[in-house]
Enzyme design. Sequence first.
Site, short mmCIF file in Angstrom:
data_model
loop_
_atom_site.label_atom_id
_atom_site.label_comp_id
_atom_site.label_asym_id
_atom_site.label_seq_id
_atom_site.Cartn_x
_atom_site.Cartn_y
_atom_site.Cartn_z
N ARG A 131 6.39 26.87 -37.91
CA ARG A 131 7.07 28.21 -37.07
C ARG A 131 7.00 27.12 -35.94
O ARG A 131 6.68 26.22 -35.25
CB ARG A 131 6.35 29.37 -37.07
N LYS A 156 0.48 32.22 -37.32
CA LYS A 156 0.13 33.54 -37.23
C LYS A 156 -0.48 34.43 -38.19
O LYS A 156 -1.00 33.88 -39.40
CB LYS A 156 1.75 34.70 -38.24
N HIS A 262 14.27 29.57 -37.21
CA HIS A 262 13.77 30.07 -38.32
C HIS A 262 14.38 29.73 -40.25
O HIS A 262 13.65 29.43 -41.10
CB HIS A 262 13.60 31.48 -38.31
N ARG A 265 12.58 26.54 -41.33
CA ARG A 265 11.68 26.69 -42.19
C ARG A 265 11.58 27.51 -43.52
O ARG A 265 11.31 27.21 -44.38
CB ARG A 265 11.04 28.11 -41.43
N HIS A 288 1.74 32.35 -45.57
CA HIS A 288 1.72 33.51 -46.27
C HIS A 288 0.57 34.56 -46.43
O HIS A 288 -0.21 33.49 -47.82
CB HIS A 288 3.02 33.73 -47.55
N TYR A 297 12.18 33.62 -51.45
CA TYR A 297 13.10 32.55 -51.94
C TYR A 297 13.30 32.67 -52.82
O TYR A 297 14.34 31.32 -53.10
CB TYR A 297 12.19 31.57 -51.02
#
Length: 316
Positions: A131, A156, A262, A265, A288, A297
């Site tokens: 990120r 995150k 982003h 990414r 994630h 995706y």
Amino acid sequence: MLELVRERVRLRHYSLRTERAYVSWVRRFVIANGRRHPRELGGAEVERFLTDLAARDDVASGTQNQALAALLFLYREVLGLKLPWMQDVVRAKRPRRLPVVLSRGEVDRLLGAMDGTTRLMASLLYGTGMRLMECTRLRIKDVDFERNEIVVREGKGDKDRRVPLPRTLRQDLERAIERACVLHRHDLADGLGEFHLPHALAKKYPTAARETGWQYVFPSAQRSVDPRTARMRRHHVDDSSLQRAVKRARVLAGIAKPATCHTLRHSFATHLLEAGQDIRTVQELLGHKDLGTTQIYTHVLGRGAGAVLSPLDRQA
């Protein structure tokens, strides 16, 4: 009261951005209700405030939920109130959007329109899936040239993970670290060069804050005052400078898609899946928590609508 919000946020080790956002939302909530103390307000006022954000200010659902999170933090963590209406406040439903993804050719054109440090940072975003803030906050000690990997710290959800170090960026990254070391030596000579260590590490390791490994790979050219400690330090490069550079490069490259930092990414994840990489591996690389987040995706691969032959084409 706002100082109490700041103190409680710092006690929970939230980021400076979260602290500023929460303080801002609490201030707006109080002002919107005639500067009455939040203890005098309740669920009806919170619902009305959130409704006005959506109806009058036309904010996105994510912004509305951020405001709700700030107000719930105020009542639960700062005021210590556990009121029944807290469970009934409805969160805005976030629409499911497909991510913008660049083709490999578009990535090459975008990076080709950039140079210097911003090109290296953008290349890292695409080459590692980091990120934006994970890249700007990258520290020297977390770049492992021997193992060809980068350790992403406090991502995150305050989680660490490992991502591959692109071999094509090795020399550029080594030069960037050399430049960071030169700046650090200048700071030390001026009696500065101290890094803000997370949590209580400064007490446990008194000299670690001045060590080279804790310094940013991409330091700012100017020193600035730390907003939390009021001490002069060298912060990392401003993330907005990279955002502006990517925007300029997108225009120069003639890319019509609304590509941002982003987007690189998103492109990293999509291109890995296109190359046959296991989706669980991609999930780990992206950090994630839920596989469902990574599965989005698969919708932008050639396995969805793009893989279906239209009946009109069958007639051709």
